[in-house]
Design a protein around this motif. Sequence first.
Motif, PDB file in Angstrom:
ATOM      1  N   GLU A   3       0.584  -1.412   0.645  1.00 38.63           N
ATOM      2  CA  GLU A   3       0.315  -0.103  -0.466  1.00 38.63           C
ATOM      3  C   GLU A   3       0.460   0.759  -0.367  1.00 38.63           C
ATOM      4  O   GLU A   3       1.302   1.567   0.806  1.00 38.63           O
ATOM      5  CB  GLU A   3      -0.910   0.236   1.269  1.00 38.63           C
ATOM      6  CG  GLU A   3      -2.283  -1.345   1.555  1.00 38.63           C
ATOM      7  CD  GLU A   3      -3.534  -0.910   0.466  1.00 38.63           C
ATOM      8  OE1 GLU A   3      -3.090   0.148   0.019  1.00 38.63           O
ATOM      9  OE2 GLU A   3      -3.813  -1.864   0.790  1.00 38.63           O
ATOM     10  N   HIS A   4       1.358   1.749  -0.859  1.00 37.25           N
ATOM     11  CA  HIS A   4       1.865   3.238  -1.081  1.00 37.25           C
ATOM     12  C   HIS A   4       0.595   4.608  -0.670  1.00 37.25           C
ATOM     13  O   HIS A   4       0.207   4.602  -1.562  1.00 37.25           O
ATOM     14  CB  HIS A   4       2.043   3.032  -2.718  1.00 37.25           C
ATOM     15  CG  HIS A   4       3.023   4.220  -2.892  1.00 37.25           C
ATOM     16  ND1 HIS A   4       3.581   5.182  -2.403  1.00 37.25           N
ATOM     17  CD2 HIS A   4       2.625   5.340  -4.179  1.00 37.25           C
ATOM     18  CE1 HIS A   4       4.512   5.716  -3.369  1.00 37.25           C
ATOM     19  NE2 HIS A   4       3.816   6.325  -4.480  1.00 37.25           N
ATOM     20  N   MET A  33      -0.486  -0.755 -16.102  1.00 32.54           N
ATOM     21  CA  MET A  33       0.850  -1.185 -15.682  1.00 32.54           C
ATOM     22  C   MET A  33       0.326  -2.923 -14.801  1.00 32.54           C
ATOM     23  O   MET A  33      -0.257  -2.905 -14.146  1.00 32.54           O
ATOM     24  CB  MET A  33       0.965   0.063 -14.519  1.00 32.54           C
ATOM     25  CG  MET A  33       2.136   1.302 -15.734  1.00 32.54           C
ATOM     26  SD  MET A  33       2.412   2.594 -14.212  1.00 32.54           S
ATOM     27  CE  MET A  33       4.432   1.419 -13.496  1.00 32.54           C
ATOM     28  N   SER A  34       1.165  -3.537 -15.047  1.00 26.84           N
ATOM     29  CA  SER A  34       1.012  -5.100 -14.660  1.00 26.84           C
ATOM     30  C   SER A  34       1.136  -5.126 -13.335  1.00 26.84           C
ATOM     31  O   SER A  34       2.526  -4.552 -11.901  1.00 26.84           O
ATOM     32  CB  SER A  34       1.808  -6.251 -14.568  1.00 26.84           C
ATOM     33  OG  SER A  34       1.500  -6.967 -14.208  1.00 26.84           O
ATOM     34  N   GLY A  35       0.512  -5.305 -12.120  1.00 33.14           N
ATOM     35  CA  GLY A  35       0.613  -5.200 -11.042  1.00 33.14           C
ATOM     36  C   GLY A  35       0.162  -4.135  -9.703  1.00 33.14           C
ATOM     37  O   GLY A  35       0.741  -3.806  -8.349  1.00 33.14           O
ATOM     38  N   PHE A  36      -0.281  -2.888 -10.525  1.00 32.30           N
ATOM     39  CA  PHE A  36      -0.870  -1.409 -10.004  1.00 32.30           C
ATOM     40  C   PHE A  36      -2.217  -2.261  -9.987  1.00 32.30           C
ATOM     41  O   PHE A  36      -3.191  -1.918 -11.092  1.00 32.30           O
ATOM     42  CB  PHE A  36      -0.861  -0.553 -10.997  1.00 32.30           C
ATOM     43  CG  PHE A  36      -1.071   0.579 -10.342  1.00 32.30           C
ATOM     44  CD1 PHE A  36      -1.802   1.243  -9.378  1.00 32.30           C
ATOM     45  CD2 PHE A  36      -0.686   1.510 -11.184  1.00 32.30           C
ATOM     46  CE1 PHE A  36      -1.577   2.030  -8.628  1.00 32.30           C
ATOM     47  CE2 PHE A  36      -0.717   3.230 -10.733  1.00 32.30           C
ATOM     48  CZ  PHE A  36      -1.343   3.485  -9.417  1.00 32.30           C
ATOM     49  N   LEU A  37      -2.637  -2.221  -8.447  1.00 30.81           N
ATOM     50  CA  LEU A  37      -3.990  -2.859  -8.365  1.00 30.81           C
ATOM     51  C   LEU A  37      -5.381  -2.056  -7.950  1.00 30.81           C
ATOM     52  O   LEU A  37      -6.472  -1.767  -8.743  1.00 30.81           O
ATOM     53  CB  LEU A  37      -3.883  -3.890  -7.743  1.00 30.81           C
ATOM     54  CG  LEU A  37      -3.251  -4.703  -7.509  1.00 30.81           C
ATOM     55  CD1 LEU A  37      -2.913  -5.984  -6.094  1.00 30.81           C
ATOM     56  CD2 LEU A  37      -2.735  -6.061  -8.732  1.00 30.81           C
ATOM     57  N   ALA A  60      -1.920   4.054  -3.335  1.00 29.11           N
ATOM     58  CA  ALA A  60      -2.173   3.081  -4.386  1.00 29.11           C
ATOM     59  C   ALA A  60      -1.540   1.468  -4.185  1.00 29.11           C
ATOM     60  O   ALA A  60      -0.628   1.566  -3.184  1.00 29.11           O
ATOM     61  CB  ALA A  60      -1.070   4.023  -6.038  1.00 29.11           C
ATOM     62  N   THR A  61      -2.362   0.851  -4.475  1.00 34.20           N
ATOM     63  CA  THR A  61      -2.030  -0.790  -3.914  1.00 34.20           C
ATOM     64  C   THR A  61      -1.390  -1.165  -5.407  1.00 34.20           C
ATOM     65  O   THR A  61      -1.551  -1.423  -6.490  1.00 34.20           O
ATOM     66  CB  THR A  61      -3.400  -1.278  -3.603  1.00 34.20           C
ATOM     67  OG1 THR A  61      -3.995  -0.448  -2.815  1.00 34.20           O
ATOM     68  CG2 THR A  61      -3.156  -2.849  -3.202  1.00 34.20           C
ATOM     69  N   PHE A  62       0.113  -1.799  -4.871  1.00 28.87           N
ATOM     70  CA  PHE A  62       0.299  -2.977  -5.722  1.00 28.87           C
ATOM     71  C   PHE A  62       0.896  -4.307  -5.158  1.00 28.87           C
ATOM     72  O   PHE A  62       0.929  -4.772  -4.139  1.00 28.87           O
ATOM     73  CB  PHE A  62       2.219  -2.041  -6.052  1.00 28.87           C
ATOM     74  CG  PHE A  62       1.974  -0.848  -6.215  1.00 28.87           C
ATOM     75  CD1 PHE A  62       2.106  -0.876  -7.678  1.00 28.87           C
ATOM     76  CD2 PHE A  62       1.815   0.507  -5.661  1.00 28.87           C
ATOM     77  CE1 PHE A  62       1.471   0.748  -8.455  1.00 28.87           C
ATOM     78  CE2 PHE A  62       1.222   1.751  -5.829  1.00 28.87           C
ATOM     79  CZ  PHE A  62       1.946   1.545  -7.313  1.00 28.87           C
ATOM     80  N   ALA A  63       0.721  -5.304  -6.026  1.00 33.60           N
ATOM     81  CA  ALA A  63       0.863  -6.623  -6.086  1.00 33.60           C
ATOM     82  C   ALA A  63       2.110  -6.767  -5.069  1.00 33.60           C
ATOM     83  O   ALA A  63       2.590  -7.861  -4.668  1.00 33.60           O
ATOM     84  CB  ALA A  63       1.266  -7.428  -7.599  1.00 33.60           C
ATOM     85  N   ASP A  64       3.877  -5.629  -5.819  1.00 31.92           N
ATOM     86  CA  ASP A  64       4.320  -5.791  -5.268  1.00 31.92           C
ATOM     87  C   ASP A  64       5.929  -4.734  -5.546  1.00 31.92           C
ATOM     88  O   ASP A  64       4.675  -5.061  -5.904  1.00 31.92           O
ATOM     89  CB  ASP A  64       4.951  -7.532  -5.541  1.00 31.92           C
ATOM     90  CG  ASP A  64       5.182  -7.584  -7.013  1.00 31.92           C
ATOM     91  OD1 ASP A  64       5.654  -6.930  -7.816  1.00 31.92           O
ATOM     92  OD2 ASP A  64       5.314  -9.155  -7.551  1.00 31.92           O
ATOM     93  N   ALA A  67       6.194  -3.839  -9.100  1.00 35.94           N
ATOM     94  CA  ALA A  67       5.153  -3.515  -9.039  1.00 35.94           C
ATOM     95  C   ALA A  67       5.440  -1.942  -8.867  1.00 35.94           C
ATOM     96  O   ALA A  67       5.365  -0.815 -10.165  1.00 35.94           O
ATOM     97  CB  ALA A  67       3.609  -3.778  -9.177  1.00 35.94           C
ATOM     98  N   LEU A  68       5.673  -1.504  -7.639  1.00 37.26           N
ATOM     99  CA  LEU A  68       6.005   0.064  -7.203  1.00 37.26           C
ATOM    100  C   LEU A  68       7.146   0.431  -8.348  1.00 37.26           C
ATOM    101  O   LEU A  68       6.711   1.067  -8.317  1.00 37.26           O
ATOM    102  CB  LEU A  68       6.178  -0.194  -5.677  1.00 37.26           C
ATOM    103  CG  LEU A  68       6.141   0.979  -5.714  1.00 37.26           C
ATOM    104  CD1 LEU A  68       4.680   1.687  -4.956  1.00 37.26           C
ATOM    105  CD2 LEU A  68       6.686   1.063  -3.180  1.00 37.26           C
ATOM    106  N   GLN A  69       8.416  -0.507  -8.132  1.00 34.22           N
ATOM    107  CA  GLN A  69       9.905   0.728  -7.887  1.00 34.22           C
ATOM    108  C   GLN A  69       9.302   0.520 -10.364  1.00 34.22           C
ATOM    109  O   GLN A  69       9.432   1.634 -10.121  1.00 34.22           O
ATOM    110  CB  GLN A  69      10.040  -1.072  -8.351  1.00 34.22           C
ATOM    111  CG  GLN A  69      10.971  -0.785  -7.092  1.00 34.22           C
ATOM    112  CD  GLN A  69      11.052   0.342  -6.229  1.00 34.22           C
ATOM    113  OE1 GLN A  69      12.155   1.050  -7.435  1.00 34.22           O
ATOM    114  NE2 GLN A  69      11.218   0.677  -4.745  1.00 34.22           N
ATOM    115  N   ALA A  70       8.556  -0.079 -10.180  1.00 37.83           N
ATOM    116  CA  ALA A  70       7.914  -0.084 -12.006  1.00 37.83           C
ATOM    117  C   ALA A  70       7.525   1.467 -12.260  1.00 37.83           C
ATOM    118  O   ALA A  70       7.521   2.133 -13.090  1.00 37.83           O
ATOM    119  CB  ALA A  70       7.252  -1.149 -12.877  1.00 37.83           C
TER     120      ALA A  70
END
Length: 113
Positions: A3-4, A33-37, A60-64, A67-70
């Motif tokens: 959770e960003h 964007m893959s993993g941006f949930l 912003a919620t990311f799978a891992d 994904a946040l770094q991307a």
Amino acid sequence: MIEHCVFLKLHADADLVELQETLDGLANLQEDMSGFLSFRAGANHDFEGKSPDYPWGFIATFADSAALQAYAQDPRHKALGSRLVAQCIGGADGILVMDLGIDPPEDDIAALA
């Protein structure tokens, strides 16, 4: 999952139309964007009176973490982030970010000990 959480210390005269357009732009990044949930944004109601300096924020919620770094490295994110920085007191110092590990793996738990 990450959770960003981003909290904005906005100038008193911040342009709320510009803010909403910027937040919409960030939300739209999840479309490709893959993993941006998910993306949620809104005004801080500060019911406990602990964060009056941060009137707006988003999560912003990311799978891992990959994904946040991307997302963090994406040029569109960087351009939109610059728009947020311009609206905050102290520029980048007016933005508080917390990246919370949700259901962290054992390695994350051990790192916190």
